[in-house]
Scaffold this motif. Structure first.
Motif, PDB file in Angstrom:
ATOM      1  N   GLY A 169       0.999  -1.506   0.301  1.00  0.00           N
ATOM      2  CA  GLY A 169      -0.279  -0.239   0.512  1.00  0.00           C
ATOM      3  C   GLY A 169       0.936   1.582  -0.103  1.00  0.00           C
ATOM      4  N   ASN A 170      -0.135   2.514   0.107  1.00  0.00           N
ATOM      5  CA  ASN A 170       0.951   3.847   0.317  1.00  0.00           C
ATOM      6  C   ASN A 170       1.169   4.385   1.321  1.00  0.00           C
ATOM      7  N   PHE A 171       2.434   3.615   2.020  1.00  0.00           N
ATOM      8  CA  PHE A 171       2.694   3.662   2.992  1.00  0.00           C
ATOM      9  C   PHE A 171       4.107   4.262   3.456  1.00  0.00           C
ATOM     10  N   PRO A 172       4.367   5.203   3.976  1.00  0.00           N
ATOM     11  CA  PRO A 172       6.454   5.328   3.431  1.00  0.00           C
ATOM     12  C   PRO A 172       7.385   3.942   4.035  1.00  0.00           C
ATOM     13  N   GLY A 173       8.427   4.502   3.806  1.00  0.00           N
ATOM     14  CA  GLY A 173       9.705   3.240   4.242  1.00  0.00           C
ATOM     15  C   GLY A 173       9.443   2.926   5.848  1.00  0.00           C
ATOM     16  N   ARG A 174       9.313   3.697   6.857  1.00  0.00           N
ATOM     17  CA  ARG A 174       8.801   3.265   8.175  1.00  0.00           C
ATOM     18  C   ARG A 174       8.143   2.160   8.273  1.00  0.00           C
ATOM     19  N   PHE A 175       7.397   2.156   7.785  1.00  0.00           N
ATOM     20  CA  PHE A 175       6.492   0.519   7.542  1.00  0.00           C
ATOM     21  C   PHE A 175       7.202  -0.721   6.589  1.00  0.00           C
ATOM     22  N   SER A 176       7.384  -1.935   7.346  1.00  0.00           N
ATOM     23  CA  SER A 176       7.931  -3.435   6.750  1.00  0.00           C
ATOM     24  C   SER A 176       7.140  -4.597   7.511  1.00  0.00           C
ATOM     25  N   GLY A 177       7.119  -5.120   6.578  1.00  0.00           N
ATOM     26  CA  GLY A 177       6.464  -6.344   7.502  1.00  0.00           C
ATOM     27  C   GLY A 177       7.406  -7.622   6.002  1.00  0.00           C
ATOM     28  N   ARG A 178       8.251  -8.907   7.245  1.00  0.00           N
ATOM     29  CA  ARG A 178       8.481 -10.122   6.593  1.00  0.00           C
ATOM     30  C   ARG A 178       7.242 -11.125   6.967  1.00  0.00           C
ATOM     31  N   GLN A 179       7.513 -11.949   5.927  1.00  0.00           N
ATOM     32  CA  GLN A 179       6.941 -13.980   5.893  1.00  0.00           C
ATOM     33  C   GLN A 179       7.858 -14.890   6.052  1.00  0.00           C
ATOM     34  N   PHE A 180       7.557 -15.822   7.450  1.00  0.00           N
ATOM     35  CA  PHE A 180       8.562 -16.433   8.032  1.00  0.00           C
ATOM     36  C   PHE A 180       7.781 -17.825   7.377  1.00  0.00           C
ATOM     37  N   SER A 181       8.648 -18.785   7.188  1.00  0.00           N
ATOM     38  CA  SER A 181       8.394 -20.301   6.145  1.00  0.00           C
ATOM     39  C   SER A 181       7.338 -20.700   6.523  1.00  0.00           C
TER      40      SER A 181
END
Lengths: 114, 113
Positions: B58-70
């Motif tokens: 989405g349209n959010f600044p780079g301060r917002f991040s995520g990840r997904q695990f196996s």
């Protein structure tokens, strides 16, 4: 781009009266449409969804919605309101394909008066 | 089946700090999406992960991040918190068989002071 407009940020009905919550959408491709309900301090619970096929969709708790392509609408109805229906309702659209996101309307707060 | 779980449920941070929120999807669900809910902006899509890959943002600044695990569990991180980041953060999971329904967790309520 897709968008959702919910008409009426607040709807108030009497217990036993008809509930009608309005939703209009905009989508460049055939949409997938959803209604979710949110009770205070909780997440979203799916009420019903339209993907393809029958345009009148029945959901949980006596709710139903009709997909009208010509009117780009997906209004939510329930014949007889119950006190437990008081909550916030969100209409959402997804355009399918590689667009793995829901676009939500602003929500309609439903109040049910005794 | 257990539903989507999110931890913690409530969090208070101060401006400039960073925060990590966690989401465990329904068993068998491989797609996880994150949304921010605020009174002013409503529900806004942050990002979606499938098989450890971000597929949509989405349209959010780079301060917002995520990840997904196996194991499909997901985390989102917000760095350098701002007052406007105070919100309910909702996680949703789906099977990803076409446009299947997204099932939402109870959310994490973040307050930034």
């Amino acid at each position: 781009a897709q968008s959702v407009t919910q008409l009426g940020s607040h709807v108030s009905v009497s217990e036993g009266a008809l509930v009608l919550l309005r939703c209009n959408y905009s989508s460049s491709v055939p949409p997938y449409l959803f209604w979710y309900v949110q009770y205070p301090n909780q997440g979203l619970q799916l009420l019903l969804k339209y993907t393809t096929g029958a345009t009148l969709v029945k959901g949980i708790n006596g709710f139903e919605a009709e997909f009208k392509k010509s009117e780009t609408s997906f209004h939510l109805t329930k014949p007889s309101a119950h006190m437990s229906d008081a909550a916030e309702y969100f209409c959402a659209v997804s355009s399918g394909g590689s667009n793995y996101k829901l676009t939500f309307g602003k929500g309609t707060l439903l109040t049910v008066n005794p | 089946k257990a539903g989507v779980t999110q931890t913690p449920r409530y969090l208070i941070k101060t401006r400039g700090q960073q925060v990590t929120l966690s989401c465990s999807p329904i068993s068998g669900h491989r797609s996880v999406s994150w949304y921010q809910q605020t009174p002013g902006q409503g529900l806004q899509f942050l990002f979606e992960y499938f098989s450890e890959t971000q597929r949509n943002k989405g349209n959010f600044p780079g301060r917002f991040s995520g990840r997904q695990f196996s194991n499909s569990r997901s985390e989102m991180n917000v760095s350098t918190l701002e007052l406007g980041d105070s919100a309910l953060y909702l996680c949703a999971s789906s099977t990803d068989r076409g446009q299947e329904t997204q099932y939402f967790g109870p959310g994490t309520r973040l307050l930034v002071l």
